[in-house]
Motif scaffolding. Structure first.
Motif, mmCIF file in Angstrom:
data_model
loop_
_atom_site.group_PDB
_atom_site.id
_atom_site.type_symbol
_atom_site.label_atom_id
_atom_site.label_comp_id
_atom_site.label_asym_id
_atom_site.label_seq_id
_atom_site.Cartn_x
_atom_site.Cartn_y
_atom_site.Cartn_z
ATOM 1 N N GLU A 19 46.123 10.973 3.332
ATOM 2 C CA GLU A 19 45.615 9.607 3.485
ATOM 3 C C GLU A 19 44.904 9.428 4.825
ATOM 4 O O GLU A 19 43.924 8.688 4.925
ATOM 5 C CB GLU A 19 46.760 8.595 3.353
ATOM 6 N N THR A 20 45.360 10.121 5.854
ATOM 7 C CA THR A 20 44.756 9.974 7.187
ATOM 8 C C THR A 20 43.334 10.520 7.245
ATOM 9 O O THR A 20 42.631 10.281 8.223
ATOM 10 C CB THR A 20 45.623 10.654 8.270
ATOM 11 N N ASP A 21 42.883 11.223 6.206
ATOM 12 C CA ASP A 21 41.518 11.759 6.154
ATOM 13 C C ASP A 21 40.501 10.748 5.625
ATOM 14 O O ASP A 21 39.294 10.982 5.693
ATOM 15 C CB ASP A 21 41.469 13.018 5.269
ATOM 16 N N ARG A 22 40.968 9.651 5.099
ATOM 17 C CA ARG A 22 40.095 8.688 4.412
ATOM 18 C C ARG A 22 38.904 8.245 5.272
ATOM 19 O O ARG A 22 37.755 8.281 4.829
ATOM 20 C CB ARG A 22 40.889 7.469 3.951
ATOM 21 N N GLU A 23 39.149 7.792 6.487
ATOM 22 C CA GLU A 23 38.065 7.219 7.294
ATOM 23 C C GLU A 23 37.053 8.274 7.721
ATOM 24 O O GLU A 23 35.836 8.034 7.689
ATOM 25 C CB GLU A 23 38.622 6.469 8.500
ATOM 26 N N PHE A 53 38.349 8.683 -3.588
ATOM 27 C CA PHE A 53 39.322 9.269 -2.666
ATOM 28 C C PHE A 53 40.736 9.151 -3.240
ATOM 29 O O PHE A 53 41.507 10.116 -3.208
ATOM 30 C CB PHE A 53 39.238 8.596 -1.296
ATOM 31 N N ASP A 54 41.073 7.985 -3.778
ATOM 32 C CA ASP A 54 42.403 7.786 -4.357
ATOM 33 C C ASP A 54 42.659 8.771 -5.499
ATOM 34 O O ASP A 54 43.753 9.337 -5.612
ATOM 35 C CB ASP A 54 42.566 6.352 -4.851
ATOM 36 N N LEU A 63 41.360 19.185 -1.078
ATOM 37 C CA LEU A 63 41.400 19.837 0.227
ATOM 38 C C LEU A 63 40.380 19.218 1.169
ATOM 39 O O LEU A 63 39.227 19.019 0.795
ATOM 40 C CB LEU A 63 41.079 21.335 0.084
ATOM 41 N N ALA A 64 40.813 18.932 2.380
ATOM 42 C CA ALA A 64 39.893 18.529 3.445
ATOM 43 C C ALA A 64 39.265 19.792 4.008
ATOM 44 O O ALA A 64 39.918 20.835 4.116
ATOM 45 C CB ALA A 64 40.650 17.780 4.536
ATOM 46 N N VAL A 65 37.994 19.704 4.360
ATOM 47 C CA VAL A 65 37.273 20.839 4.939
ATOM 48 C C VAL A 65 36.966 20.494 6.388
ATOM 49 O O VAL A 65 36.276 19.514 6.666
ATOM 50 C CB VAL A 65 35.964 21.120 4.165
ATOM 51 N N LEU A 66 37.478 21.316 7.305
ATOM 52 C CA LEU A 66 37.339 21.051 8.732
ATOM 53 C C LEU A 66 36.662 22.215 9.448
ATOM 54 O O LEU A 66 36.773 23.369 9.023
ATOM 55 C CB LEU A 66 38.725 20.834 9.359
#
Length: 179
Positions: A19-23, A53-54, A63-66
Protein backbone atom coordinates in the motif's frame (compact mmCIF):
# COMPACT_ATOMS: atom_id res chain seq x y z
CA UNK A 1 4.92 -20.90 -7.59
CA UNK A 2 5.81 -17.88 -5.50
CA UNK A 3 4.08 -15.01 -7.33
CA UNK A 4 5.58 -12.32 -5.09
CA UNK A 5 9.30 -13.06 -4.92
CA UNK A 6 12.08 -10.56 -4.44
CA UNK A 7 14.08 -10.52 -7.67
CA UNK A 8 17.28 -8.55 -8.20
CA UNK A 9 19.05 -7.73 -11.44
CA UNK A 10 22.00 -5.51 -12.24
CA UNK A 11 19.85 -2.35 -12.08
CA UNK A 12 16.52 -3.40 -10.59
CA UNK A 13 14.84 -4.77 -7.51
CA UNK A 14 11.40 -6.30 -7.90
CA UNK A 15 9.63 -6.79 -4.59
CA UNK A 16 6.05 -7.37 -3.44
CA UNK A 17 3.77 -4.38 -3.95
CA UNK A 18 2.54 -2.70 -0.77
CA UNK A 19 0.00 0.00 0.00
CA UNK A 20 2.89 2.39 0.72
CA UNK A 21 3.81 2.24 -3.00
CA UNK A 22 0.55 3.85 -4.13
CA UNK A 23 1.68 7.50 -4.26
CA UNK A 24 5.05 6.86 -5.91
CA UNK A 25 3.37 4.69 -8.56
CA UNK A 26 0.60 7.20 -9.11
CA UNK A 27 3.25 9.87 -9.75
CA UNK A 28 4.50 7.71 -12.64
CA UNK A 29 1.05 6.58 -13.82
CA UNK A 30 -0.33 10.12 -13.85
CA UNK A 31 1.59 10.80 -17.08
CA UNK A 32 -0.96 10.19 -19.89
CA UNK A 33 1.91 9.08 -22.18
CA UNK A 34 2.23 5.89 -20.13
CA UNK A 35 -1.29 4.84 -21.19
CA UNK A 36 -1.62 6.37 -24.66
CA UNK A 37 -1.60 2.99 -26.45
CA UNK A 38 -3.18 0.99 -23.64
CA UNK A 39 -6.83 -0.08 -23.94
CA UNK A 40 -7.50 1.53 -20.54
CA UNK A 41 -6.09 4.79 -21.84
CA UNK A 42 -7.30 6.93 -18.92
CA UNK A 43 -5.49 5.08 -16.15
CA UNK A 44 -3.63 8.32 -15.49
CA UNK A 45 -6.83 9.62 -13.84
CA UNK A 46 -6.66 9.21 -10.07
CA UNK A 47 -9.85 7.20 -9.61
CA UNK A 48 -9.02 4.85 -12.50
CA UNK A 49 -5.47 4.38 -11.24
CA UNK A 50 -6.65 3.72 -7.67
CA UNK A 51 -9.04 0.99 -8.85
CA UNK A 52 -6.19 -0.56 -10.89
CA UNK A 53 -3.79 -0.35 -7.94
CA UNK A 54 -6.34 -1.93 -5.59
CA UNK A 55 -6.84 -4.82 -8.02
CA UNK A 56 -3.08 -5.31 -8.35
CA UNK A 57 -2.60 -5.23 -4.59
CA UNK A 58 -5.36 -7.81 -4.10
CA UNK A 59 -4.00 -10.07 -6.86
CA UNK A 60 -1.25 -11.58 -4.73
CA UNK A 61 1.24 -11.31 -7.58
CA UNK A 62 2.03 -7.62 -8.02
CA UNK A 63 5.60 -6.37 -7.82
CA UNK A 64 7.02 -2.88 -7.40
CA UNK A 65 9.98 -2.17 -9.67
CA UNK A 66 12.72 -0.08 -8.07
CA UNK A 67 16.10 1.28 -9.10
CA UNK A 68 18.64 -0.89 -7.31
CA UNK A 69 21.02 2.04 -6.65
CA UNK A 70 18.68 4.44 -4.87
CA UNK A 71 15.42 2.45 -4.43
CA UNK A 72 13.53 5.03 -6.50
CA UNK A 73 10.23 3.72 -7.88
CA UNK A 74 10.35 2.93 -11.61
CA UNK A 75 7.04 1.13 -12.13
CA UNK A 76 5.26 -2.12 -11.47
CA UNK A 77 4.54 -5.53 -12.96
CA UNK A 78 2.67 -8.65 -12.00
CA UNK A 79 2.55 -12.42 -12.01
CA UNK A 80 -1.15 -13.07 -12.49
CA UNK A 81 -3.18 -16.10 -13.56
CA UNK A 82 -1.44 -19.27 -12.38
CA UNK A 83 -2.49 -22.78 -13.31
CA UNK A 84 -0.28 -25.61 -12.02
CA UNK A 85 -1.81 -28.26 -14.32
CA UNK A 86 -0.03 -29.76 -17.32
CA UNK A 87 3.41 -28.43 -16.40
CA UNK A 88 2.06 -25.11 -15.22
CA UNK A 89 1.33 -21.74 -16.79
CA UNK A 90 1.47 -18.24 -15.36
CA UNK A 91 0.64 -14.86 -16.83
CA UNK A 92 3.12 -11.99 -16.66
CA UNK A 93 1.83 -8.53 -17.36
CA UNK A 94 0.11 -5.46 -16.01
CA UNK A 95 3.48 -3.76 -16.43
CA UNK A 96 4.15 -0.07 -16.66
CA UNK A 97 7.42 1.79 -16.36
CA UNK A 98 8.27 5.46 -16.07
CA UNK A 99 8.89 6.98 -19.51
CA UNK A 100 12.48 7.79 -18.45
CA UNK A 101 13.06 3.99 -18.48
CA UNK A 102 11.76 3.42 -22.00
CA UNK A 103 14.27 2.26 -24.59
CA UNK A 104 17.02 1.68 -22.02
CA UNK A 105 16.69 -2.08 -21.55
CA UNK A 106 14.81 -2.00 -18.24
CA UNK A 107 11.84 -4.01 -19.51
CA UNK A 108 13.92 -6.87 -20.97
CA UNK A 109 16.06 -6.91 -17.82
CA UNK A 110 12.94 -7.16 -15.66
CA UNK A 111 11.28 -9.76 -17.88
CA UNK A 112 14.45 -11.89 -17.93
CA UNK A 113 14.37 -12.11 -14.13
CA UNK A 114 10.64 -12.79 -14.06
CA UNK A 115 10.82 -15.46 -16.76
CA UNK A 116 13.77 -17.20 -15.08
CA UNK A 117 11.80 -17.24 -11.83
CA UNK A 118 8.64 -18.51 -13.54
CA UNK A 119 10.37 -21.26 -15.49
CA UNK A 120 11.65 -22.78 -12.26
CA UNK A 121 7.99 -23.71 -11.63
CA UNK A 122 6.06 -23.63 -14.92
CA UNK A 123 6.46 -24.74 -18.52
CA UNK A 124 4.66 -21.80 -20.15
CA UNK A 125 4.28 -18.06 -19.60
CA UNK A 126 1.45 -16.07 -21.17
CA UNK A 127 1.07 -12.35 -21.77
CA UNK A 128 -2.10 -10.46 -22.66
CA UNK A 129 -1.78 -7.15 -24.48
CA UNK A 130 -4.20 -4.73 -26.10
CA UNK A 131 -4.25 -5.10 -29.86
CA UNK A 132 -3.45 -1.41 -30.38
CA UNK A 133 -0.68 -1.33 -27.76
CA UNK A 134 2.17 -1.54 -30.26
CA UNK A 135 4.80 -0.46 -27.73
CA UNK A 136 4.01 -3.48 -25.54
CA UNK A 137 3.55 -5.84 -28.48
CA UNK A 138 6.97 -4.88 -29.85
CA UNK A 139 8.51 -5.30 -26.39
CA UNK A 140 7.05 -8.80 -26.11
CA UNK A 141 8.28 -9.81 -29.54
CA UNK A 142 11.75 -8.46 -28.68
CA UNK A 143 11.99 -10.83 -25.71
CA UNK A 144 10.96 -13.83 -27.82
CA UNK A 145 7.24 -14.08 -26.99
CA UNK A 146 5.11 -15.36 -29.85
CA UNK A 147 1.60 -14.20 -30.65
CA UNK A 148 -0.94 -17.03 -30.50
CA UNK A 149 -4.23 -17.24 -32.36
CA UNK A 150 -6.10 -16.72 -29.07
CA UNK A 151 -7.55 -13.43 -27.95
CA UNK A 152 -9.96 -12.12 -25.33
CA UNK A 153 -12.74 -9.58 -25.70
CA UNK A 154 -13.77 -7.13 -23.00
CA UNK A 155 -15.56 -3.81 -22.84
CA UNK A 156 -14.29 -0.52 -21.46
CA UNK A 157 -16.38 2.64 -21.51
CA UNK A 158 -18.82 0.93 -23.86
CA UNK A 159 -16.14 0.07 -26.43
CA UNK A 160 -14.83 -3.34 -27.38
CA UNK A 161 -11.30 -4.08 -26.17
CA UNK A 162 -9.28 -6.88 -27.74
CA UNK A 163 -6.41 -8.46 -25.83
CA UNK A 164 -4.05 -10.62 -27.85
CA UNK A 165 -2.41 -13.59 -26.13
CA UNK A 166 1.35 -14.05 -26.47
CA UNK A 167 3.37 -16.87 -24.96
CA UNK A 168 6.85 -18.18 -24.42
CA UNK A 169 7.80 -21.64 -23.20
CA UNK A 170 10.85 -22.75 -21.24
CA UNK A 171 12.73 -23.96 -24.32
CA UNK A 172 12.08 -20.77 -26.32
CA UNK A 173 13.21 -18.70 -23.33
CA UNK A 174 16.43 -20.67 -22.90
CA UNK A 175 17.25 -20.46 -26.62
CA UNK A 176 15.86 -16.97 -27.15
CA UNK A 177 17.12 -13.41 -26.78
CA UNK A 178 16.88 -13.41 -22.98
CA UNK A 179 18.09 -16.97 -22.28
Amino acid sequence: MDRQPILETERLVLRPLTETDREALHAIASDPAVWEQHPIHDRWRREVFDAFFDTCLASGGALAVLDRRDERMLGMTRFDRFDPDEGGVVEIGWTFLAPRCWGKGYNPEMKRAMLAHAFASVALVEFRVGDTNYRSRNALEAIGAQRTTRYELEKYQGKRVIHLVYEIDREAFTGGPLG
